[in-house]
Design a protein around this motif. Structure first.
Motif, PDB file in Angstrom:
ATOM      1  N   UNK A  76      43.959  40.708  27.753  1.00  0.00           N
ATOM      2  CA  UNK A  76      43.475  40.002  28.937  1.00  0.00           C
ATOM      3  C   UNK A  76      42.804  40.944  29.932  1.00  0.00           C
ATOM      4  N   UNK A  77      43.130  42.218  29.871  1.00  0.00           N
ATOM      5  CA  UNK A  77      42.491  43.186  30.752  1.00  0.00           C
ATOM      6  C   UNK A  77      40.985  43.200  30.530  1.00  0.00           C
ATOM      7  N   UNK A  78      40.582  42.929  29.296  1.00  0.00           N
ATOM      8  CA  UNK A  78      39.155  42.905  28.948  1.00  0.00           C
ATOM      9  C   UNK A  78      38.498  41.569  29.297  1.00  0.00           C
ATOM     10  N   UNK A  79      39.320  40.531  29.493  1.00  0.00           N
ATOM     11  CA  UNK A  79      38.799  39.192  29.731  1.00  0.00           C
ATOM     12  C   UNK A  79      38.812  38.836  31.216  1.00  0.00           C
ATOM     13  N   UNK A  80      39.939  39.064  31.861  1.00  0.00           N
ATOM     14  CA  UNK A  80      40.102  38.671  33.252  1.00  0.00           C
ATOM     15  C   UNK A  80      39.968  39.843  34.208  1.00  0.00           C
ATOM     16  N   UNK A  81      40.773  39.801  35.244  1.00  0.00           N
ATOM     17  CA  UNK A  81      40.808  40.859  36.255  1.00  0.00           C
ATOM     18  C   UNK A  81      41.356  42.124  35.611  1.00  0.00           C
ATOM     19  N   UNK A  82      40.645  43.246  35.661  1.00  0.00           N
ATOM     20  CA  UNK A  82      41.127  44.466  35.011  1.00  0.00           C
ATOM     21  C   UNK A  82      42.378  45.061  35.664  1.00  0.00           C
ATOM     22  N   UNK A  83      42.731  44.585  36.857  1.00  0.00           N
ATOM     23  CA  UNK A  83      43.939  45.058  37.539  1.00  0.00           C
ATOM     24  C   UNK A  83      45.114  44.109  37.358  1.00  0.00           C
ATOM     25  N   UNK A  84      44.957  43.123  36.481  1.00  0.00           N
ATOM     26  CA  UNK A  84      46.002  42.133  36.250  1.00  0.00           C
ATOM     27  C   UNK A  84      46.192  41.924  34.758  1.00  0.00           C
ATOM     28  N   UNK A  85      47.417  41.597  34.367  1.00  0.00           N
ATOM     29  CA  UNK A  85      47.698  41.290  32.967  1.00  0.00           C
ATOM     30  C   UNK A  85      47.479  39.812  32.666  1.00  0.00           C
ATOM     31  N   UNK A  86      46.938  39.076  33.630  1.00  0.00           N
ATOM     32  CA  UNK A  86      46.662  37.661  33.455  1.00  0.00           C
ATOM     33  C   UNK A  86      45.262  37.425  32.916  1.00  0.00           C
ATOM     34  N   UNK A  87      45.023  36.224  32.431  1.00  0.00           N
ATOM     35  CA  UNK A  87      43.725  35.880  31.857  1.00  0.00           C
ATOM     36  C   UNK A  87      42.712  35.393  32.888  1.00  0.00           C
ATOM     37  N   UNK A  88      43.166  35.056  34.082  1.00  0.00           N
ATOM     38  CA  UNK A  88      42.268  34.534  35.106  1.00  0.00           C
ATOM     39  C   UNK A  88      41.330  35.626  35.600  1.00  0.00           C
ATOM     40  N   UNK A  89      40.090  35.256  35.920  1.00  0.00           N
ATOM     41  CA  UNK A  89      39.164  36.247  36.454  1.00  0.00           C
ATOM     42  C   UNK A  89      39.592  36.693  37.842  1.00  0.00           C
TER      43      UNK A  89
END
Length: 82
Positions: free
Chosen positions: A58-71
């Motif tokens: 998810x770091x590659x998909x969403x916010x790079x400072x979060x382990x979540x998938x949301x941008x």
């Protein structure tokens, strides 16, 4: 990867493991003792491993400072909705 990311990922992995472990004990109902606790811990570790993989992906998909998938939230956004 930032410290914030690693803290977020660690929290998600730990809570996934704990919820899975407690869920397995509860699912056993009155017969919780029939599944060895080591088996419950191992099954929970599989869930935690899946969460670790998801967090790293998810770091590659969403916010790079979060382990979540949301941008990442737009600059200036409070995240409170409307």
């Amino acid at each position: 990867m930032s410290r914030r990311f690693w803290e977020d990922l660690a929290e998600r992995v730990a809570t996934t493991w704990a919820c899975s472990f407690v869920g397995l004990l509860i699912a056993g109902g009155r017969h919780w003792h029939t599944m060895p606790h080591i088996t419950s811990a191992a099954v929970s570790a599989l869930a935690a491993a899946a969460m670790t993989a998801k967090g790293l992906i998810s770091r590659k998909v969403g916010d790079p400072n979060s382990a979540g998938l949301m941008p990442a939230a737009p600059k200036g956004s409070t995240g409170g909705g409307q």
